[in-house]
Write an enzyme that holds these catalytic residues in place. Structure first.
Site, mmCIF file in Angstrom:
data_model
loop_
_atom_site.group_PDB
_atom_site.id
_atom_site.type_symbol
_atom_site.label_atom_id
_atom_site.label_comp_id
_atom_site.label_asym_id
_atom_site.label_seq_id
_atom_site.Cartn_x
_atom_site.Cartn_y
_atom_site.Cartn_z
ATOM 1 N N GLU A 153 0.804 -1.242 0.000
ATOM 2 C CA GLU A 153 0.000 0.000 0.000
ATOM 3 C C GLU A 153 0.828 1.280 0.000
ATOM 4 O O GLU A 153 0.568 2.193 0.781
ATOM 5 C CB GLU A 153 -0.957 -0.003 1.202
ATOM 6 C CG GLU A 153 -1.926 -1.167 1.171
ATOM 7 C CD GLU A 153 -2.876 -1.201 2.376
ATOM 8 O OE1 GLU A 153 -2.687 -0.410 3.318
ATOM 9 O OE2 GLU A 153 -3.807 -2.016 2.370
ATOM 10 N N ASN A 203 2.284 -5.255 -3.196
ATOM 11 C CA ASN A 203 0.879 -5.555 -2.873
ATOM 12 C C ASN A 203 0.101 -4.257 -2.662
ATOM 13 O O ASN A 203 0.603 -3.326 -2.041
ATOM 14 C CB ASN A 203 0.868 -6.386 -1.572
ATOM 15 C CG ASN A 203 -0.465 -7.052 -1.299
ATOM 16 O OD1 ASN A 203 -1.023 -7.727 -2.177
ATOM 17 N ND2 ASN A 203 -0.992 -6.885 -0.097
ATOM 18 N N HIS A 239 -10.386 -6.648 -1.638
ATOM 19 C CA HIS A 239 -11.420 -6.497 -0.602
ATOM 20 C C HIS A 239 -12.607 -5.815 -1.288
ATOM 21 O O HIS A 239 -12.531 -4.632 -1.625
ATOM 22 C CB HIS A 239 -10.916 -5.617 0.548
ATOM 23 C CG HIS A 239 -9.795 -6.247 1.316
ATOM 24 N ND1 HIS A 239 -9.994 -7.348 2.127
ATOM 25 C CD2 HIS A 239 -8.486 -5.945 1.398
ATOM 26 C CE1 HIS A 239 -8.825 -7.680 2.688
ATOM 27 N NE2 HIS A 239 -7.899 -6.860 2.251
ATOM 28 N N GLU A 268 -5.990 -10.921 -0.978
ATOM 29 C CA GLU A 268 -6.764 -10.716 0.270
ATOM 30 C C GLU A 268 -8.255 -10.695 -0.006
ATOM 31 O O GLU A 268 -8.999 -9.880 0.556
ATOM 32 C CB GLU A 268 -6.338 -9.400 0.942
ATOM 33 C CG GLU A 268 -4.844 -9.300 1.179
ATOM 34 C CD GLU A 268 -4.420 -8.046 1.954
ATOM 35 O OE1 GLU A 268 -5.287 -7.340 2.492
ATOM 36 O OE2 GLU A 268 -3.207 -7.800 2.017
ATOM 37 N N ASP A 270 -12.080 -10.785 -0.062
ATOM 38 C CA ASP A 270 -13.318 -11.023 0.687
ATOM 39 C C ASP A 270 -14.395 -10.154 0.050
ATOM 40 O O ASP A 270 -14.102 -9.197 -0.657
ATOM 41 C CB ASP A 270 -13.175 -10.804 2.206
ATOM 42 C CG ASP A 270 -12.478 -9.534 2.623
ATOM 43 O OD1 ASP A 270 -12.507 -8.557 1.853
ATOM 44 O OD2 ASP A 270 -11.910 -9.511 3.732
HETATM 45 C C1 XIL Z 1 -5.792 -6.469 8.612
HETATM 46 C C2 XIL Z 1 -5.995 -7.710 9.491
HETATM 47 O O1 XIL Z 1 -6.884 -8.553 8.855
HETATM 48 C C3 XIL Z 1 -6.515 -7.329 10.856
HETATM 49 O O2 XIL Z 1 -6.508 -8.448 11.712
HETATM 50 C C4 XIL Z 1 -5.683 -6.206 11.451
HETATM 51 O O3 XIL Z 1 -6.251 -5.781 12.661
HETATM 52 C C5 XIL Z 1 -5.559 -5.047 10.504
HETATM 53 O O4 XIL Z 1 -5.024 -5.504 9.274
HETATM 54 N N1 XIL Z 1 -4.784 -4.736 3.903
HETATM 55 C C6 XIL Z 1 -3.723 -5.503 4.309
HETATM 56 C C7 XIL Z 1 -3.866 -6.378 5.504
HETATM 57 O O5 XIL Z 1 -2.709 -5.548 3.617
HETATM 58 O O6 XIL Z 1 -2.663 -6.545 6.195
HETATM 59 C C8 XIL Z 1 -4.938 -5.889 6.437
HETATM 60 O O7 XIL Z 1 -5.112 -6.879 7.449
HETATM 61 C C9 XIL Z 1 -6.220 -5.633 5.683
HETATM 62 C C10 XIL Z 1 -6.019 -4.572 4.624
#
Ligand code: XIL
Length: 357
Positions: A153, A203, A239, A268, A270
């Site tokens: 990020e 990423n 996400h 990641e 969801d």
């Molecule tokens: C999130 C985790 O899922 C949580 O448990 C934590 O509290 C905060 O981070 N992008 C990312 C991840 O790259 O590392 C993040 O993970 C979600 C957003």
């Protein structure tokens, strides 16, 4: 009534052969394996002691990623000490079950320890601290973690296409402030020195579709590749909110990145749904969610360079979406809170089983 007997026999045979709607004929893992894909999920080691969690994980996935325990605040709690105990638990679980491990993440602006953020270090000191961190963590897992999210990020949310202002870039940065993505390049070079075999990823969030952020990443990746900077892949977080996914644009984006010769991993995924106070989604949203899982998986499978699909957790019992959305969203993953397979699971598995096209 012979035909009835015949229909019955055919239906029973179809069920046995695995054409039965809802019959659990094949795991995600088996379907992915047959398609040469990696199917992964984020893991919290504390949950591994729950037998349904551990058995579902081992059955359904061939790749794991520590959700939080390789982030600085956990793995590097004091300037002079590292704590690999929780990361090691995940790596051990993966090795016992023949799974690959992705590492997440070496350079980020979040989940950093107070000693780092409040330490008022000079750029020279920060460069030393970061180099040591990257080399120690990647070195510890050399040969065990096959791919790393080296930088996470780095591009800004609010200023399209601009690098984010962070402790690593320019507050005060590691001595390369004002030099664009040079600080990112330096991190990839350090990681490569620590494990020349590991695949190194950039990423990002919100860069799944073609947009100003992914355009800027594309330009950086093309530049790195042209100059031989050791970057092997791009991670698209995925996400998804509001049940909105522009799959045509996601496909075009995956295609342009893989055309640069880098891999794409969906890292990641969801698909958050609005939920009521008990955490339950609307039944009609579950089907829309399944469609998105299928379409995104199919977009990845259609490009030979898109090699992994990973979900951010796998059971709605444990997902960051709840706390992240103040519990207005949830039910984002392929398994429900009791480890039952949702429509999203079937959709994902069918997409994986359809193989690469
Ligand atoms: C999130 C985790 O899922 C949580 O448990 C934590 O509290 C905060 O981070 N992008 C990312 C991840 O790259 O590392 C993040 O993970 C979600 C957003």
């Amino acid at each position: 009534m012979k035909w009835r007997a015949l229909v019955f026999v055919l239906a029973a045979a179809a069920l046995c052969l695995g054409f039965g709607g809802g019959a659990r004929e094949q795991s995600l893992r088996a379907a992915a394996q047959a398609s040469g894909m990696l199917i992964g999920t984020a893991v919290r080691p504390a949950d591994l002691s729950e037998s349904a969690y551990a058995s579902t994980l081992a059955r359904e996935f061939n790749m794991l990623e520590p959700e939080d325990v390789l982030k600085w605040e956990v793995v590097h709690p004091e300037r002079q000490s590292f704590d690999f105990s929780q990361g090691d638990q995940i790596v051990d679980f993966a090795s016992r079950h023949g799974m690959k491990v992705r590492g997440h993440t070496l350079v980020w602006h979040q989940q950093n320890p107070k000693w780092l953020m409040g330490g008022n270090y000079t750029s020279g000191e920060l460069a030393q601290i970061l180099e040591k961190h990257i080399k120690t963590v990647v070195g510890h897992y050399r040969g065990k973690i096959f791919a790393w999210d080296v930088v996470n990020e780095a591009f800004d949310e609010l200023q399209p296409g601009k690098l984010r202002s962070t402790i690593w870039r320019d507050q005060p940065g590691i001595g390369l402030a004002g030099n664009g993505s040079s600080y990112i390049e330096r991190c990839f070079r350090w990681a490569h020195e620590a494990d020349p075999q590991a695949l190194l990823f950039y990423n990002e969030a919100g860069a799944e579709v073609v947009n100003p952020k992914s355009d800027a990443i594309y330009a950086m990746v093309r530049d790195f590749r042209q100059r031989g900077v050791p970057l092997d892949g791009v991670g698209l977080q995925m996400h998804i909110e509001n049940l909105r996914a522009d799959v045509a644009s996601i496909s075009a984006n995956i295609k342009r990145f893989t055309a640069l010769g880098v891999q794409v991993h969906i890292t990641e995924m969801d698909v958050a749904l609005p939920v009521d106070q008990s955490g339950n989604p609307r039944p009609e949203d579950l089907q829309k969610q399944a469609d998105i899982y299928r379409e995104v998986a199919t977009a990845c499978l259609s490009q030979p360079g898109c090699r992994a699909i990973q979900t951010w957790g796998f059971t709605d019992k444990y997902s960051w979406i709840g706390s992240h959305s103040k519990h207005t969203q949830g039910a984002a993953l392929p398994f429900d809170r009791n480890y039952g397979a949702k429509s999203a699971y079937e959709a994902l598995r069918n997409a994986l089983a359809a193989r690469r096209r």
